[in-house]
Write an enzyme that holds these catalytic residues in place. Structure first.
Site, mmCIF file in Angstrom:
data_model
loop_
_atom_site.group_PDB
_atom_site.id
_atom_site.type_symbol
_atom_site.label_atom_id
_atom_site.label_comp_id
_atom_site.label_asym_id
_atom_site.label_seq_id
_atom_site.Cartn_x
_atom_site.Cartn_y
_atom_site.Cartn_z
ATOM 1 C CG PHE A 146 -94.402 21.853 21.687
ATOM 2 C CD1 PHE A 146 -93.694 22.532 20.707
ATOM 3 C CD2 PHE A 146 -93.750 20.874 22.414
ATOM 4 C CE1 PHE A 146 -92.368 22.232 20.458
ATOM 5 C CE2 PHE A 146 -92.425 20.569 22.177
ATOM 6 C CZ PHE A 146 -91.728 21.253 21.193
ATOM 7 C CG ASN A 187 -89.539 21.934 26.417
ATOM 8 O OD1 ASN A 187 -88.675 22.698 26.013
ATOM 9 N ND2 ASN A 187 -90.165 21.084 25.610
ATOM 10 N N PRO A 188 -89.685 25.626 28.132
ATOM 11 C CG PRO A 188 -88.230 27.382 28.626
ATOM 12 C CD PRO A 188 -88.401 25.894 28.784
#
Length: 265
Positions: A85, A172-173
């Site tokens: 990410f 920060n899932p």
């Protein structure tokens, strides 16, 4: 003097719908030339060919960070690429919420750590903190190891992680609902890091359960969430036994984070 190829690149990226065409064109030029954006000059023939190829890939909406191999985050420049990410500016505010809980003798755990942006920032900005980063994806862990100097790295599922007693747990899932329309650059991020089930909340209970298990009494949990989720996540925090539960906004004024403290006893 900026090479005319940069001006042409701005037009090409703008026509392709790239949100920040001038910035991206100049960043790619700086990357090819090996200079800051403020010192852009003419290309050699070889550099021009390389630049044109990169601009064409960016016009096809390949993420800028994949092309340069790096992403700025707070005071760091992180190594990133396919399989991890790409950290966003809004997550920088999540770090601000936890730094006061960190420092010598303190333990911080970053769940769903991805590239290590949060963990590495805590380690850099709060020296003496024992920082642990937990990530499930083997591809992301490879990037985490590149960025996580001084961080204890755990290739593990959040639900099964049996880590140290912590003063702060931050996460920060993945939280996007599966029907969310996203830009091509976002779609290039790994699905495991983006999608949080039909309502976007699938993983958040597990993150909070692990946080409750790891935290000392009075310890802080801080979580990033979708802008539509704050009420639901605050309710989940209370349901998991946290107190002093609060919502927070990001720099654009949108509901973005929640915090809570583990109840004593």
């Amino acid at each position: 003097m900026i090479d005319p190829a940069v001006t042409a690149a701005v037009d090409m990226l703008s026509a392709a719908g790239v949100p920040s065409p001038r910035y991206d064109a100049e960043e790619l030029a700086a990357f090819v030339l090996g200079v800051p954006r403020s010192r852009l000059g003419p290309f050699s023939e070889t550099a021009r060919a390389r630049y044109d190829a990169l601009v064409a890939r960016r016009a096809a909406r390949e993420p800028l960070q994949h092309l340069t191999g790096e992403a700025p985050f707070r005071h760091l420049v992180l190594a990133v690429g396919p399989g991890v990410f790409v950290p966003r500016p809004e997550t920088e505010g999540l770090v601000d919420l936890v730094l006061a809980e960190c420092g010598p003798g303190r333990v911080a755990v970053d769940l769903c750590a991805g590239s290590g942006a949060i963990a590495a920032s805590i380690a850099a900005e709060a020296p003496g903190t024992e920082v642990h980063a937990v990530e499930l994806s083997p591809e992301a862990v490879m990037w985490l190891r590149r960025n996580g100097s001084g961080v204890h790295i755990h290739h593990a599922d959040v639900s099964g992680f049996a880590g140290p007693t912590a003063d702060v747990v931050v996460s920060n899932p993945p939280y996007l609902p599966t029907q969310t329309a996203v830009e091509p650059e976002v779609a290039a991020d790994p699905p495991l890091a983006l999608w949080g089930g039909r309502d976007g909340l699938a993983l958040i209970p597990a993150v909070l359960e692990t946080a409750a298990r790891l935290l000392r009494p009075g310890g802080l949990v801080a979580l990033e969430h979708d802008v539509s989720h704050q009420v639901s996540v605050l309710e989940c925090l209370r349901g998991k036994g946290f107190e002093d539960v609060r919502g927070h906004r990001d720099l654009t004024g949108r509901d973005r984070y929640v915090t809570g403290r583990k109840m004593p006893g």
